[in-house]
Design an enzyme around this catalytic site. Structure first.
Site, PDB file in Angstrom:
ATOM      1  N   GLU A   1     -12.209  16.925  29.193  1.00 44.74           N
ATOM      2  CA  GLU A   1     -11.908  17.686  27.971  1.00 44.74           C
ATOM      3  C   GLU A   1     -10.425  18.063  27.836  1.00 44.74           C
ATOM      4  O   GLU A   1      -9.885  18.051  26.743  1.00 44.74           O
ATOM      5  CB  GLU A   1     -12.759  18.966  27.905  1.00 44.74           C
ATOM      6  CG  GLU A   1     -14.249  18.733  27.726  1.00 44.74           C
ATOM      7  CD  GLU A   1     -14.629  18.219  26.330  1.00 44.74           C
ATOM      8  OE1 GLU A   1     -13.766  18.179  25.443  1.00 44.74           O
ATOM      9  OE2 GLU A   1     -15.811  17.834  26.164  1.00 44.74           O
TER      10      GLU A   1
ATOM     11  N   SER B   1      -8.189  16.114  20.042  1.00 40.81           N
ATOM     12  CA  SER B   1      -8.789  16.408  18.729  1.00 40.81           C
ATOM     13  C   SER B   1      -8.292  17.733  18.164  1.00 40.81           C
ATOM     14  O   SER B   1      -8.816  18.204  17.163  1.00 40.81           O
ATOM     15  CB  SER B   1     -10.316  16.415  18.831  1.00 40.81           C
ATOM     16  OG  SER B   1     -10.746  17.380  19.772  1.00 40.81           O
TER      17      SER B   1
ATOM     18  N   HIS C   1     -14.186  15.671  16.833  1.00 44.16           N
ATOM     19  CA  HIS C   1     -13.949  15.864  18.266  1.00 44.16           C
ATOM     20  C   HIS C   1     -14.569  14.713  19.072  1.00 44.16           C
ATOM     21  O   HIS C   1     -13.931  14.155  19.963  1.00 44.16           O
ATOM     22  CB  HIS C   1     -14.546  17.208  18.719  1.00 44.16           C
ATOM     23  CG  HIS C   1     -14.546  17.386  20.203  1.00 44.16           C
ATOM     24  ND1 HIS C   1     -13.422  17.776  20.913  1.00 44.16           N
ATOM     25  CD2 HIS C   1     -15.518  17.197  21.128  1.00 44.16           C
ATOM     26  CE1 HIS C   1     -13.716  17.833  22.204  1.00 44.16           C
ATOM     27  NE2 HIS C   1     -14.967  17.484  22.360  1.00 44.16           N
TER      28      HIS C   1
ATOM     29  N   HIS D   1     -13.121  11.837  21.929  1.00 45.41           N
ATOM     30  CA  HIS D   1     -13.704  11.251  23.151  1.00 45.41           C
ATOM     31  C   HIS D   1     -13.762   9.729  23.138  1.00 45.41           C
ATOM     32  O   HIS D   1     -13.377   9.080  24.114  1.00 45.41           O
ATOM     33  CB  HIS D   1     -15.154  11.738  23.324  1.00 45.41           C
ATOM     34  CG  HIS D   1     -15.287  13.087  23.944  1.00 45.41           C
ATOM     35  ND1 HIS D   1     -15.159  13.320  25.302  1.00 45.41           N
ATOM     36  CD2 HIS D   1     -15.559  14.299  23.397  1.00 45.41           C
ATOM     37  CE1 HIS D   1     -15.349  14.603  25.562  1.00 45.41           C
ATOM     38  NE2 HIS D   1     -15.583  15.232  24.416  1.00 45.41           N
TER      39      HIS D   1
HETATM   40 FE   LIG Z   1     -15.944  17.322  24.210  1.00 46.67          FE
END
Ligand SMILES: [Fe+2]
Length: 287
Positions: A182, A201, A121, A126
């Protein structure tokens, strides 16, 4: 007073040699099943970032190697942590162009089960975004807002009032972060594309976020996002899109003005919860 993750012992070393073959296999399977979805649904800034980081599709990356590519592009660095970091410290890391990065990886036998962020993730979701200068500046600006929040509440003498206002402001910041960094979408000539790392992700949710008629997609409005509760353990039914990262940056500016004007002092109740460690991280003296 201890204030930074480095001082507080939140930063750790990535003991790369301790990853098992099962761990690398989890990374390999996660990465390979995302490739086609990324090409189809990720925004172009992410795709460019992914290629500039030169991640190995078959092995968990060494964070030091990732940083060699990342740092020269935007000055950002991924910094290994063992888990949760209180909110102010997390946001302040962004202001200092440091990204707290989990080093563990989910179980290869349960790839879709992710109760907490893992290295896939954080690094594959990110960090490719952090290679983009406009996105990086937006994260830094968001980190600065945490200082504004801490300064604003520091002047409130009544303890109950200070904590109540801070809880509301932190909730508003967490919601804004959730619906942008996010789970954000961006409009492009080819249609909506994802830039939020929770989407980038997630094998199932990335396609769902763009294609499913079950998802409501609206232009990002701060007044809505900061008052909108969310649940983390289901596909998001509501997503917001921006026009560009310059647009997103301007919305972070607005978020800060609203904070100064008191408009975030009493946002709608509901998720996310703001815990005591998060609150204390804002009320301790600023370094
Ligand atoms: Fe995150």
């Amino acid at each position: 007073m201890v204030r930074t993750p480095a001082d507080s012992g939140f930063y750790i070393s990535q003991r790369w040699e301790l990853y098992s073959e099962d761990n690398h296999e989890a990374w390999r399977r996660l990465y390979h099943r995302m490739i086609h979805s990324w090409e189809r649904y990720a925004n172009r800034h992410y795709l460019r970032g992914l290629s500039s980081l030169c991640l190995d599709p078959d092995r968990i990356p060494r964070i030091a190697d990732v940083n060699r590519f990342l740092f020269r592009l935007t000055g950002f660095q991924a910094r290994p942590v063992s888990g949760y970091i209180p909110a102010f410290l997390f946001f302040d890391c962004l202001r200092r162009r440091e990204f707290p990065t989990t080093v563990t990886i989910r179980d290869a036998a349960r790839l879709d089960y992710l109760p907490e962020p893992d290295i896939f993730h954080d690094i594959a979701g990110h960090v490719p975004m952090h290679t983009d200068p406009a996105f990086a500046e937006t994260l830094v600006r968001f980190g600065e807002c945490a200082h504004t929040a801490a300064e604003l509440v520091a002047g409130i003498r009544d303890e109950h009032e200070r904590m109540s206002r801070l809880t509301s402001i932190v909730k508003a910041m967490a919601r804004f972060f959730w619906f942008t960094i996010e789970f954000g979408l961006m409009r492009s000539p080819e249609g909506l594309k994802a830039y939020g790392s929770g989407l980038l992700s997630s094998h199932g949710e990335l396609e769902h976020s763009i294609e499913s008629p079950e998802v409501q997609r609206y232009p990002l409005q701060i007044e809505w996002a900061v008052n909108q509760a969310f649940e983390i353990d289901r596909y998001q039914p509501l997503l917001f899109w921006v026009e560009s990262f310059d647009h997103l940056f301007s919305l972070v500016d607005t978020l800060e003005s609203w904070m100064r004007d008191g408009k975030l002092n009493n946002v709608a109740p509901g998720e996310p919860a703001v815990n005591e460690a998060d609150l204390l991280s804002f009320t301790q003296p600023i370094r």
